[in-house]
Enzyme design. Structure first.
Site, PDB file in Angstrom:
ATOM      1  N   HIS A  24       0.847  -1.204   0.000  1.00 16.55           N
ATOM      2  CA  HIS A  24       0.000   0.000   0.000  1.00 16.55           C
ATOM      3  C   HIS A  24       0.879   1.249   0.000  1.00 16.55           C
ATOM      4  CE1 HIS A  24      -4.168   1.651   0.718  1.00 16.55           C
ATOM      5  NE2 HIS A  24      -3.408   2.716   0.663  1.00 16.55           N
ATOM      6  N   HIS A  76       1.313   4.800  -2.541  1.00 19.62           N
ATOM      7  CA  HIS A  76       0.893   5.562  -3.725  1.00 19.62           C
ATOM      8  C   HIS A  76       2.094   6.247  -4.365  1.00 19.62           C
ATOM      9  CE1 HIS A  76      -3.406   5.065  -2.899  1.00 19.62           C
ATOM     10  NE2 HIS A  76      -3.055   5.117  -1.626  1.00 19.62           N
ATOM     11  N   ASP A  95       1.303   4.023   2.827  1.00 20.64           N
ATOM     12  CA  ASP A  95       0.296   4.858   2.166  1.00 20.64           C
ATOM     13  C   ASP A  95       0.949   6.047   1.454  1.00 20.64           C
ATOM     14  OD1 ASP A  95      -2.282   5.344   1.353  1.00 20.64           O
ATOM     15  OD2 ASP A  95      -3.051   5.992   3.302  1.00 20.64           O
ATOM     16  N   ASP A  96       1.237   7.120   2.167  1.00 16.70           N
ATOM     17  CA  ASP A  96       1.802   8.337   1.568  1.00 16.70           C
ATOM     18  C   ASP A  96       2.899   8.922   2.463  1.00 16.70           C
ATOM     19  OD1 ASP A  96      -0.117   8.618  -0.694  1.00 16.70           O
ATOM     20  OD2 ASP A  96      -1.575   8.884   0.922  1.00 16.70           O
ATOM     21  N   GLU A 112     -11.917   3.300   5.685  1.00 13.19           N
ATOM     22  CA  GLU A 112     -10.950   4.230   6.286  1.00 13.19           C
ATOM     23  C   GLU A 112     -11.702   5.481   6.744  1.00 13.19           C
ATOM     24  OE1 GLU A 112      -8.554   6.276   3.475  1.00 13.19           O
ATOM     25  OE2 GLU A 112      -7.064   6.917   4.946  1.00 13.19           O
ATOM     26  N   HIS A 158      -9.631   0.598  -1.993  1.00 14.73           N
ATOM     27  CA  HIS A 158      -9.671   1.191  -0.652  1.00 14.73           C
ATOM     28  C   HIS A 158     -11.080   1.024  -0.075  1.00 14.73           C
ATOM     29  CE1 HIS A 158      -6.003   3.149  -1.935  1.00 14.73           C
ATOM     30  NE2 HIS A 158      -5.888   3.847  -0.815  1.00 14.73           N
TER      31      HIS A 158
HETATM   32 ZN   LIG Z   1      -4.110   4.661   0.137  1.00 17.67          ZN
END
Ligand SMILES: [Zn+2]
Length: 353
Positions: free
Chosen positions: A17, A19, A286-287, A208, A205
């Site tokens: 996961h 991006h 994630d980021d 969340e 996704h």
């Molecule tokens: Zn994500």
């Protein structure tokens, strides 16, 4: 040896996961901004990582998206795109990742390189090139956006299907990202049908920003192999059981959850409840550009939640088993995870007695 002596950075794992834009090093986005004469928002110029507002309310999410869009606007062509893939792979490899599935929506970069097909091919080609080093394999997840029309998701699914494979530099999965509160999950089912027929891992996704019901809808309409986040399935024990029964893995991203205010404190992330329910987990960052933590920090967070070394090893196994890594990579990683747990590994050997 005490548990904490084993270094999470050398625990073999997969990263499922991450991006494309969000993987960037902060120095890289600043470099790219300077190169293209773009003024970054103060939040990306000052102290890093930026302080984010609670994204579970619409204003907070909007501000997060604005920062994300500002970073994405700095990526203007093939050279920039290759740099992002290469650095993401190197940073991952440095933290023990053997296999990375990087998630990209080629639509965003298409205007600079002549369309979505060349945009994806650049990412795939660099993924292949960086994988040739042998340190890490990089597969690609093509992600559609919930903010766009479901027909666009179908176009992306067909593009992903044409490049489907199971090795480095191939499309291994199809995702659905962006604000969960936009669009209806069911409207994206046809796109996921195309991806399923191509043999891609289905990795939308869900769960969340919205609660357990969104996880249930994702299970029912999209038939996922994994769900990005899915942490809020714990809000309904029946949904959590359904995730476990379906054999769906959750890509749990503790750093992201806390940075975006899905949970107020690191200790509130329900990782242990998810594990105890028998759900396979793959930890992800994630980021990192916006949340300030990369892959191994997620394992450190799990340790802070009370996970023993055996449980950290189980999380690492989960990431490998939930991945589309080729058999050779899987076998070697699983063996090395066992070795990490054996008493003599995880730190340099002491002097002979
Ligand atoms: Zn994500």
């Amino acid at each position: 040896m005490t548990g904490s002596d084993r270094l999470v950075e050398v625990l073999p794992k997969a990263h499922l996961h991450l991006h494309f834009t969000g993987s960037m090093r902060v120095d890289t986005v600043r470099d790219l901004a300077a190169k293209h004469g773009i003024r970054l928002p103060d939040a990306l110029l000052g102290d890093w990582p930026p302080r984010l507002a609670k994204a579970t309310d619409e204003r907070g999410w909007f501000r997060f998206q604005r920062l994300y869009d500002a970073a994405r606007a700095c990526v203007r062509g093939e050279e920039d795109m290759r740099r992002i893939v290469r650095e993401a792979a190197l940073d991952d490899a440095a933290e023990g990742s053997r296999w990375l599935e990087i998630q990209v929506d080629p639509t965003s970069y298409a205007p600079f390189v002549g369309g979505i097909t060349p945009a994806l091919e650049i990412v795939l080609d660099e993924a292949r090139a960086v994988s040739a080093s042998g340190e890490i394999g990089v597969g690609v997840v093509v992600a559609a956006s919930r903010m766009r029309h479901p027909l666009e998701a179908r176009t992306l699914a067909r593009l992903a299907a044409r490049h489907a494979g199971s090795g480095p530099g191939e499309v291994v999965g199809f995702g659905l990202s962006n604000d969960e509160r936009r669009g209806l999950v069911a409207d994206f089912a046809p796109a996921f049908g195309i991806a399923r027929r191509a043999g891609l891992a289905l990795v939308p996704h869900g769960g969340e920003l919205l609660g357990a019901q969104s996880v249930m809808e994702t299970l029912e309409h999209l038939g996922p192999d994994r769900i990005g986040h899915g942490v809020r399935s714990v809000e309904d024990p029946q949904v959590l059981d359904a995730v476990a029964a379906a054999g769906v893995a959750l890509e749990v991203c503790p750093g992201s959850n806390v940075a975006l205010g899905v949970y107020a404190d690191p200790e509130d992330v329900p990782l242990r409840r998810i594990m105890e329910a028998g759900v396979r987990v793959a930890l992800g960052a994630d980021d990192p550009l916006l949340f300030g933590s990369r892959l191994s920090s997620q394992y450190t967070a799990a340790r802070s939640l009370g996970c023993s070394d055996a449980e950290l090893a189980e999380l690492a196994r989960g990431s490998i088993l939930a991945s589309r890594a080729p058999d050779g990579v899987r076998r070697a990683a699983l063996e090395d995870i066992d070795a990490w747990l054996t008493p003599s590994s995880g730190k340099p050997a002491g002097p002979p007695r």
